[in-house]
Scaffold this motif. Structure first.
Motif, short mmCIF file in Angstrom:
data_model
loop_
_atom_site.label_atom_id
_atom_site.label_comp_id
_atom_site.label_asym_id
_atom_site.label_seq_id
_atom_site.Cartn_x
_atom_site.Cartn_y
_atom_site.Cartn_z
N LEU A 7 -3.01 -15.46 -20.40
CA LEU A 7 -1.64 -15.11 -20.05
C LEU A 7 -0.75 -15.25 -21.28
N ASN A 75 6.25 -3.96 -9.53
CA ASN A 75 5.64 -3.72 -10.83
C ASN A 75 6.68 -4.15 -11.88
N CYS A 78 4.28 -3.66 -16.61
CA CYS A 78 2.85 -3.61 -16.94
C CYS A 78 2.03 -4.32 -15.87
N ASN A 79 2.61 -5.33 -15.26
CA ASN A 79 1.89 -6.17 -14.30
C ASN A 79 2.53 -6.12 -12.93
N ARG A 80 1.69 -6.25 -11.93
CA ARG A 80 2.15 -6.33 -10.54
C ARG A 80 2.58 -7.77 -10.26
N ALA A 99 1.99 -13.11 -10.79
CA ALA A 99 1.82 -11.80 -11.44
C ALA A 99 0.44 -11.69 -12.05
N THR A 100 -0.01 -10.45 -12.15
CA THR A 100 -1.25 -10.20 -12.88
C THR A 100 -0.97 -10.44 -14.35
N SER A 101 -1.99 -10.40 -15.19
CA SER A 101 -1.78 -10.75 -16.60
C SER A 101 -2.38 -9.72 -17.56
N ARG A 102 -2.14 -8.45 -17.29
CA ARG A 102 -2.58 -7.39 -18.19
C ARG A 102 -1.63 -7.31 -19.38
N CYS A 104 0.56 -5.25 -22.01
CA CYS A 104 1.26 -3.97 -22.00
C CYS A 104 0.74 -3.10 -23.13
N ASN A 110 6.38 -4.55 -22.76
CA ASN A 110 6.13 -5.99 -22.71
C ASN A 110 7.46 -6.75 -22.77
N GLU A 113 9.35 -6.35 -19.51
CA GLU A 113 8.79 -7.14 -18.43
C GLU A 113 9.19 -8.61 -18.56
#
Length: 150
Positions: A7, A75, A78-80, A99-102, A104, A110, A113
């Motif tokens: 993360l 959203n 980048c992340n949900r 949150a998810t951790s993808r 950007c 990024n 977000e």
């Protein structure tokens, strides 16, 4: 609190801020529920257009949906994210949010977000102005503006 290695630090800090903001006491101190007839209803889907005084990146997927069961999901760019919300008249508290951790693909997304998650952690109230949801801080200053998507 230990930050998971996958993360990004900025995102972790923003999520912690959202979680802690949800624990803040009600600043009205009254405990009274305002008349529901005059309350703004955020239920539905919203496309985020501004975070603070800045517009979102063109064609950004930033959005949020408030469900009638007290959950919010969206959203961040980048992340949900998902979590709960409590509505009391024109007062709203969000969180804690997960949150998810993808990562950007673009640095601009990024940064956007991170600003969004920080703003969501400061939300204390809301209003709806001509079909635009305005999430505000405790002083009534706009944090997030979103247009109705449904």
């Amino acid at each position: 609190m230990i930050r998971p290695a996958f993360l990004p630090r900025q995102l972790f800090v923003a999520l912690v801020a959202v979680s802690l903001g949800a624990c803040a006491p009600d600043s009205t101190g009254s405990g009274n529920t305002p008349d529901a007839a005059g309350a703004a209803d955020p239920t539905g889907s919203w496309t985020i257009e501004r975070i603070g005084d800045r517009p979102v990146v063109d064609e950004s997927p930033a959005s949020m949906t408030f469900a009638t069961d007290g959950t919010v999901a969206g959203n961040g760019s980048c992340n949900r994210f998902t979590g709960g919300y409590e509505l009391n008249g024109d007062r709203i508290s969000l969180g804690p949010l997960a949150a998810t951790s993808r990562m950007c693909a673009a640095e601009a997304l990024n940064e956007q977000e991170v600003r969004l998650f920080k703003a969501l952690g400061e939300v204390a109230g809301l209003r709806i102005e001509e079909n635009v949801l305005v999430l505000v801080d405790a002083g009534g200053e706009p944090l997030v503006r979103a247009s109705r998507a449904d």
